[in-house]
Scaffold this motif. Structure first.
Motif, PDB file in Angstrom:
ATOM      1  N   PRO A  58     -32.248   0.290-113.645  1.00  0.00           N
ATOM      2  CA  PRO A  58     -31.230   1.501-113.465  1.00  0.00           C
ATOM      3  C   PRO A  58     -29.871   1.070-112.917  1.00  0.00           C
ATOM      4  O   PRO A  58     -28.688   1.468-113.590  1.00  0.00           O
ATOM      5  CB  PRO A  58     -31.925   2.397-112.741  1.00  0.00           C
ATOM      6  CG  PRO A  58     -32.975   1.693-112.021  1.00  0.00           C
ATOM      7  CD  PRO A  58     -33.311   0.710-112.796  1.00  0.00           C
ATOM      8  N   LYS A  72     -26.253   1.071-115.033  1.00  0.00           N
ATOM      9  CA  LYS A  72     -25.258   1.924-114.669  1.00  0.00           C
ATOM     10  C   LYS A  72     -23.981   0.958-114.754  1.00  0.00           C
ATOM     11  O   LYS A  72     -23.034   1.390-114.889  1.00  0.00           O
ATOM     12  CB  LYS A  72     -25.545   2.568-113.278  1.00  0.00           C
ATOM     13  CG  LYS A  72     -26.284   3.896-113.267  1.00  0.00           C
ATOM     14  CD  LYS A  72     -25.409   5.047-113.954  1.00  0.00           C
ATOM     15  CE  LYS A  72     -25.879   6.312-114.048  1.00  0.00           C
ATOM     16  NZ  LYS A  72     -25.224   7.375-114.434  1.00  0.00           N
ATOM     17  N   ALA A 123     -23.300  -1.644-116.057  1.00  0.00           N
ATOM     18  CA  ALA A 123     -22.897  -2.377-117.599  1.00  0.00           C
ATOM     19  C   ALA A 123     -21.980  -1.341-118.219  1.00  0.00           C
ATOM     20  O   ALA A 123     -21.051  -1.574-119.098  1.00  0.00           O
ATOM     21  CB  ALA A 123     -24.114  -2.772-118.221  1.00  0.00           C
ATOM     22  N   PHE A 124     -22.247  -0.053-117.846  1.00  0.00           N
ATOM     23  CA  PHE A 124     -21.420   1.202-118.584  1.00  0.00           C
ATOM     24  C   PHE A 124     -20.480   1.771-117.569  1.00  0.00           C
ATOM     25  O   PHE A 124     -20.221   3.013-117.922  1.00  0.00           O
ATOM     26  CB  PHE A 124     -22.353   2.050-119.096  1.00  0.00           C
ATOM     27  CG  PHE A 124     -23.341   1.179-120.275  1.00  0.00           C
ATOM     28  CD1 PHE A 124     -22.591   0.973-121.677  1.00  0.00           C
ATOM     29  CD2 PHE A 124     -24.520   0.728-119.959  1.00  0.00           C
ATOM     30  CE1 PHE A 124     -23.597   0.355-122.533  1.00  0.00           C
ATOM     31  CE2 PHE A 124     -25.244   0.164-121.221  1.00  0.00           C
ATOM     32  CZ  PHE A 124     -24.782  -0.043-122.050  1.00  0.00           C
ATOM     33  N   VAL A 125     -20.047   1.073-116.815  1.00  0.00           N
ATOM     34  CA  VAL A 125     -18.753   1.387-115.897  1.00  0.00           C
ATOM     35  C   VAL A 125     -17.615   1.418-116.638  1.00  0.00           C
ATOM     36  O   VAL A 125     -17.467   0.573-117.661  1.00  0.00           O
ATOM     37  CB  VAL A 125     -18.811   0.504-114.477  1.00  0.00           C
ATOM     38  CG1 VAL A 125     -17.389   0.486-114.049  1.00  0.00           C
ATOM     39  CG2 VAL A 125     -19.641   0.997-113.464  1.00  0.00           C
ATOM     40  N   ARG A 126     -16.569   2.299-116.283  1.00  0.00           N
ATOM     41  CA  ARG A 126     -15.236   2.285-116.962  1.00  0.00           C
ATOM     42  C   ARG A 126     -14.622   1.065-115.949  1.00  0.00           C
ATOM     43  O   ARG A 126     -13.911   1.295-114.996  1.00  0.00           O
ATOM     44  CB  ARG A 126     -14.507   3.439-116.815  1.00  0.00           C
ATOM     45  CG  ARG A 126     -15.233   4.777-117.312  1.00  0.00           C
ATOM     46  CD  ARG A 126     -14.481   6.151-117.347  1.00  0.00           C
ATOM     47  NE  ARG A 126     -13.427   5.802-118.146  1.00  0.00           N
ATOM     48  CZ  ARG A 126     -12.109   6.703-118.178  1.00  0.00           C
ATOM     49  NH1 ARG A 126     -11.951   7.378-117.136  1.00  0.00           N
ATOM     50  NH2 ARG A 126     -11.174   6.500-118.820  1.00  0.00           N
ATOM     51  N   ASP A 150     -29.489   8.012-119.341  1.00  0.00           N
ATOM     52  CA  ASP A 150     -28.580   8.377-118.428  1.00  0.00           C
ATOM     53  C   ASP A 150     -28.912   9.619-117.691  1.00  0.00           C
ATOM     54  O   ASP A 150     -28.864   9.931-116.512  1.00  0.00           O
ATOM     55  CB  ASP A 150     -27.153   8.157-118.944  1.00  0.00           C
ATOM     56  CG  ASP A 150     -26.203   8.456-117.870  1.00  0.00           C
ATOM     57  OD1 ASP A 150     -26.097   7.572-116.908  1.00  0.00           O
ATOM     58  OD2 ASP A 150     -25.109   8.979-118.022  1.00  0.00           O
ATOM     59  N   LEU A 179     -32.120   9.291-115.311  1.00  0.00           N
ATOM     60  CA  LEU A 179     -31.613   8.449-114.472  1.00  0.00           C
ATOM     61  C   LEU A 179     -30.966   9.229-113.171  1.00  0.00           C
ATOM     62  O   LEU A 179     -31.086   9.329-112.054  1.00  0.00           O
ATOM     63  CB  LEU A 179     -30.962   7.119-114.580  1.00  0.00           C
ATOM     64  CG  LEU A 179     -31.850   6.090-115.391  1.00  0.00           C
ATOM     65  CD1 LEU A 179     -30.874   4.904-115.773  1.00  0.00           C
ATOM     66  CD2 LEU A 179     -33.109   5.768-114.464  1.00  0.00           C
ATOM     67  N   SER A 180     -29.999   9.980-113.762  1.00  0.00           N
ATOM     68  CA  SER A 180     -29.186  10.965-112.799  1.00  0.00           C
ATOM     69  C   SER A 180     -30.071  12.019-112.564  1.00  0.00           C
ATOM     70  O   SER A 180     -29.316  13.076-111.851  1.00  0.00           O
ATOM     71  CB  SER A 180     -27.970  11.306-113.578  1.00  0.00           C
ATOM     72  OG  SER A 180     -27.983  11.860-114.684  1.00  0.00           O
TER      73      SER A 180
END
Lengths: 185, 185
Positions: free
Chosen positions: A95, A99, A101-104, A156, A159-160
């Motif tokens: 997880p 997260k 890998a898909f940060v801005r 997502d 996980l959140s």
DNA sequence: ACCTGAACACCGTTCAAGT
DNA sequence: ACCTGAACACCGTTCAAGT
């Protein structure tokens, strides 16, 4: 035979898995890689660039997993389902990396861009083949984006902690199965 | 007439919008709220709790937007589409708040849990009504989770730059339209 | 009950210097 | 070319004290 640069990336990934994002400090990364606390600056512009390298490595790993899952599938439809399941399993198993890998990102690392393209291509491939075989009616890129977004979003939300715990909502696995069934119906 | 606690939350939200997550420091939050740099500790356990309060406020705002969008829809199907569009528009308009609201929290704030339930309920409502009217065949909770995950995932992939820029992949709006069309077909 | 100011430990980053 | 050690500015958190 691993270079200092590689060891720095591996150290950061290891710290990320063990203690979450806040455990990744350049001082600890250096210590784990056997160098001083600012040796990273000789290989990466800053901390964000190091994390981007970790993310890129992760996306390439994801692409490989999806690729292998598709290749061992018995049919075009099974390949699509295998891609979705492989994606969800990887994300749920890691997880924190997911997260990351898909940060801005505030930078545009070419290596990160290439890795992202690799992952996207791996996920899209079974859809292109299914469309060629006539298994799905929708445009392959549209269908692939829908399945990708569904699985990614379900993971997502899971996980959140936004999917209900009482079983009134579907799990990521349910979503993957439902969406593939809808598209191939 | 706003309490210090409210002003702290507002200050944090404002800093978040302007400069991103790293711009939210307790010192700057205090300064913007007109108190000292550690006054927040009299109202929140730590920085994470303050951010959780910001996230909760944002989820309640999202729930309100989705609710209003559904209510002004002409049909059950239009209400579902309105919910999806409202969700995507909110997320794309406030990307940093969106990311914050779906962080993996290391605490269990009751206010945050309630706000999450509120947002989920607002999104699910039109699906329950559509199922009652017989517009969708699938179990409403399954259908709602699919649409929610699709839109959420499409927005997240878009914001993190993983959807191709050359137009070969679908946009969040495309995904929302496609998935609703598939479910109500 | 709510707030302040000083202090502590820690972190990202820079810089001069070493081989 | 690659690395080190000291130093700087900054941040989250704690604590003693103030009203």
């Amino acid at each position: 035979v691993t270079s200092t640069k590689d060891r720095l990336v591996l150290a950061a990934a290891s710290l990320l898995d063990e203690g979450g994002p806040e455990a990744v400090t350049l001082r600890e990364v250096g210590r784990l890689a056997g160098v001083s606390h600012n040796a990273p600056y000789k290989h990466f512009a800053d901390k964000e660039s190091l994390l981007a390298a970790v993310a890129a490595r992760e996306l390439r790993s994801l692409a490989g997993r999806v690729d292998r899952a598709c290749r061992s599938a018995a049919s075009e439809r099974a390949a699509i389902e295998a891609a979705a399941v492989a994606y969800a399993r990887w994300a749920l198993a890691h997880p924190v990396r997911f997260k990351l890998a898909f940060v801005r990102w505030g930078l545009d690392d070419p290596g990160l861009g290439e890795a992202a393209t690799l992952a996207r291509s791996a996920f899209f491939r079974p859809f292109l083949e299914a469309a060629r075989a006539g298994v799905i009616a929708l445009h392959p890129a549209r269908a692939a984006t829908i399945v990708w977004a569904s699985v990614h979003g379900a993971v997502d939300l899971h996980l959140s902690g936004h999917l209900a715990k009482d079983g009134s909502t579907a799990t990521p696995g349910d979503v993957a199965a439902d969406i593939v069934a809808l598209l191939t119906a």
